[in-house]
Design an enzyme around this catalytic site. Structure first.
Site, PDB file in Angstrom:
ATOM      1  N   TYR A  53      25.542 100.230  45.434  1.00 17.86           N
ATOM      2  CA  TYR A  53      24.994  98.938  45.003  1.00 17.86           C
ATOM      3  C   TYR A  53      23.478  98.872  45.180  1.00 17.86           C
ATOM      4  CZ  TYR A  53      29.729  97.669  44.134  1.00 17.86           C
ATOM      5  OH  TYR A  53      30.994  97.660  43.606  1.00 17.86           O
ATOM      6  N   ASP A  91      24.484  91.551  37.449  1.00 21.39           N
ATOM      7  CA  ASP A  91      23.040  91.518  37.189  1.00 21.39           C
ATOM      8  C   ASP A  91      22.591  90.059  37.093  1.00 21.39           C
ATOM      9  OD1 ASP A  91      22.959  90.461  34.390  1.00 21.39           O
ATOM     10  OD2 ASP A  91      23.967  92.331  33.876  1.00 21.39           O
ATOM     11  N   HIS A 106      32.047  87.423  39.871  1.00 21.71           N
ATOM     12  CA  HIS A 106      32.246  88.700  40.579  1.00 21.71           C
ATOM     13  C   HIS A 106      31.106  89.016  41.545  1.00 21.71           C
ATOM     14  CE1 HIS A 106      35.248  90.390  37.341  1.00 21.71           C
ATOM     15  NE2 HIS A 106      35.796  89.508  38.143  1.00 21.71           N
ATOM     16  N   CYS A 114      27.329  87.844  54.443  1.00 25.05           N
ATOM     17  CA  CYS A 114      27.682  88.184  55.822  1.00 25.05           C
ATOM     18  C   CYS A 114      29.200  88.167  55.955  1.00 25.05           C
ATOM     19  CB  CYS A 114      27.072  87.200  56.814  1.00 25.05           C
ATOM     20  SG  CYS A 114      27.578  87.579  58.513  1.00 25.05           S
ATOM     21  N   GLY A 172      31.418  90.306  25.063  1.00 27.12           N
ATOM     22  CA  GLY A 172      31.127  91.599  25.686  1.00 27.12           C
ATOM     23  C   GLY A 172      31.979  91.960  26.884  1.00 27.12           C
ATOM     24  N   ALA A 216      26.139  92.252  20.716  1.00 23.44           N
ATOM     25  CA  ALA A 216      25.882  90.912  21.255  1.00 23.44           C
ATOM     26  C   ALA A 216      24.492  90.418  20.864  1.00 23.44           C
ATOM     27  CB  ALA A 216      26.036  90.931  22.781  1.00 23.44           C
TER      28      ALA A 216
HETATM   29  P1  OAD Z   1      33.787  96.776  30.387  1.00 20.54           P
HETATM   30  O1  OAD Z   1      32.924  97.971  30.548  1.00 20.54           O
HETATM   31  O2  OAD Z   1      35.224  96.919  30.761  1.00 20.54           O
HETATM   32  O3  OAD Z   1      33.763  96.278  28.860  1.00 20.54           O
HETATM   33  C1  OAD Z   1      32.564  96.063  28.182  1.00 20.54           C
HETATM   34  C2  OAD Z   1      32.899  95.595  26.766  1.00 20.54           C
HETATM   35  O4  OAD Z   1      31.673  95.322  26.112  1.00 20.54           O
HETATM   36  C3  OAD Z   1      33.643  96.619  25.920  1.00 20.54           C
HETATM   37  O5  OAD Z   1      34.737  95.995  25.256  1.00 20.54           O
HETATM   38  C4  OAD Z   1      32.589  97.102  24.897  1.00 20.54           C
HETATM   39  O6  OAD Z   1      33.137  97.401  23.633  1.00 20.54           O
HETATM   40  C5  OAD Z   1      31.697  95.875  24.814  1.00 20.54           C
HETATM   41  N1  OAD Z   1      30.303  96.178  24.427  1.00 20.54           N
HETATM   42  C6  OAD Z   1      29.560  97.272  24.721  1.00 20.54           C
HETATM   43  N2  OAD Z   1      28.315  97.174  24.221  1.00 20.54           N
HETATM   44  C7  OAD Z   1      28.253  95.963  23.606  1.00 20.54           C
HETATM   45  C8  OAD Z   1      27.238  95.269  22.880  1.00 20.54           C
HETATM   46  N3  OAD Z   1      26.023  95.784  22.708  1.00 20.54           N
HETATM   47  N4  OAD Z   1      27.546  94.047  22.363  1.00 20.54           N
HETATM   48  C9  OAD Z   1      28.781  93.507  22.527  1.00 20.54           C
HETATM   49  N5  OAD Z   1      29.769  94.115  23.200  1.00 20.54           N
HETATM   50  C10 OAD Z   1      29.524  95.324  23.731  1.00 20.54           C
HETATM   51  O7  OAD Z   1      33.078  95.572  31.186  1.00 20.54           O
HETATM   52  P2  OAD Z   1      33.697  94.187  31.667  1.00 20.54           P
HETATM   53  O8  OAD Z   1      34.727  93.699  30.712  1.00 20.54           O
HETATM   54  O9  OAD Z   1      32.561  93.299  31.986  1.00 20.54           O
HETATM   55  O10 OAD Z   1      34.187  94.077  38.026  1.00 20.54           O
HETATM   56  O11 OAD Z   1      34.405  94.603  33.005  1.00 20.54           O
HETATM   57  C11 OAD Z   1      35.058  93.633  33.775  1.00 20.54           C
HETATM   58  C12 OAD Z   1      34.919  93.940  35.247  1.00 20.54           C
HETATM   59  O12 OAD Z   1      35.382  95.267  35.505  1.00 20.54           O
HETATM   60  C13 OAD Z   1      33.493  93.963  35.756  1.00 20.54           C
HETATM   61  O13 OAD Z   1      33.013  92.678  36.093  1.00 20.54           O
HETATM   62  C14 OAD Z   1      33.576  94.827  36.966  1.00 20.54           C
HETATM   63  C15 OAD Z   1      34.473  95.917  36.433  1.00 20.54           C
HETATM   64  O14 OAD Z   1      35.218  96.592  37.353  1.00 20.54           O
HETATM   65  C16 OAD Z   1      33.764  94.262  39.289  1.00 20.54           C
HETATM   66  O15 OAD Z   1      32.932  95.096  39.608  1.00 20.54           O
HETATM   67  C17 OAD Z   1      34.412  93.356  40.277  1.00 20.54           C
END
Ligand code: OAD
Length: 229
Positions: A53, A91, A106, A114, A172, A216
């Protein structure tokens, strides 16, 4: 239409240069989730988890919000109805773009939690294991990240917003991680219309009334223009 709830995921920050999690080049390709994103990993190898991290926190110095973050910030400023932007992202690009009606379900990279007293504070530098809490003094600061197996933040507030929503928009996110992946069905059950904006079809696409495919940085500004008329 009055109340809007927006869920964002890693895809909204991809065009800013932050890696998504799943798929080629994703963070979970180079790291096993169990090694860096679970309470067990933190107990077993805190140095590894903190370093993971630290690197991601440091990387925030070199990125900036993109057109999609800017469009949602504009929606926040100009939409007179209810709005809640729920981000799964750790972020800080939504707030740097100027969004205010938002929350991090998240956790956040630029925050330290802490583990002893539960206090959190802004944190910009590296966070070595054993760092002391300025509140209670315990050497128990950890990254303020919701690990797999932990309960996401502010679920009550999110569910209340979903219950009032006229429109739910997902941007996204792959729809792979619950409870966020279930928000579309919850919103629908409460009567909201649902829209998905994503680069490709996601695991949840079938649930949405409509899905628009594309980047996006293009889709979100166009949709915000439509909403603000
Ligand atoms: P993912 O990496 O699972 O999915 C990202 C999505 O964004 C995918 O469906 C891509 O197709 C899409 N994508 C990529 N580039 C893009 C763009 N330029 N415009 C639009 N869409 C785009 O990420 P999350 O769904 O955010 O949790 O993942 C969910 C959670 O899993 C995260 O918050 C994290 C992870 O483990 C924790 O760390 C607790």
């Amino acid at each position: 239409m009055k109340n809007i709830v927006i869920l964002t995921g890693a895809g909204i920050s991809a065009e800013s240069g932050i890696a998504t999690f799943r798929g080629p080049g994703g963070l979970w390709e180079g790291h096993r989730v169990e090694d860096v994103c679970t309470p067990g990993a933190l107990a077993r190898d805190p140095a590894l988890v903190h370093r993971f991290y630290d690197l991601r926190r440091a990387a925030l110095e070199t990125v900036a919000p993109n057109a999609a973050h800017a469009a949602l910030a504009r929606l926040d400023r100009e939409w007179a109805g209810g709005l809640l932007i729920v981000t799964q992202n750790v972020d800080d690009l939504h707030e740097r773009a100027g969004a205010r009606r938002m929350l991090h379900m998240h956790g956040a990279l630029r925050s330290a939690l802490c583990a002893a007293c539960g206090e959190r504070r802004e944190w910009r530098d590296a966070l070595p294991p054993g760092s002391a809490c300025a509140g209670c003094g315990a050497r128990a600061l950890r990254p303020d990240i919701v690990f797999f197996g932990e309960i996401p933040y502010q679920m009550e507030r999110i569910e209340a917003a979903l219950a009032e929503a006229d429109l739910f928009v997902s941007i996204g996110t792959s729809g792979a991680v619950y409870p966020a992946a279930g928000f579309v069905r919850m919103a629908q059950a409460y009567g909201a219309a649902t829209l998905e904006l994503n680069l490709e079809r996601s695991e949840g696409s079938a649930w949405f009334d409509a899905t628009r495919l594309g980047a996006a940085g293009v889709l979100v500004p166009a949709w915000v223009d439509e909403v603000l008329g």
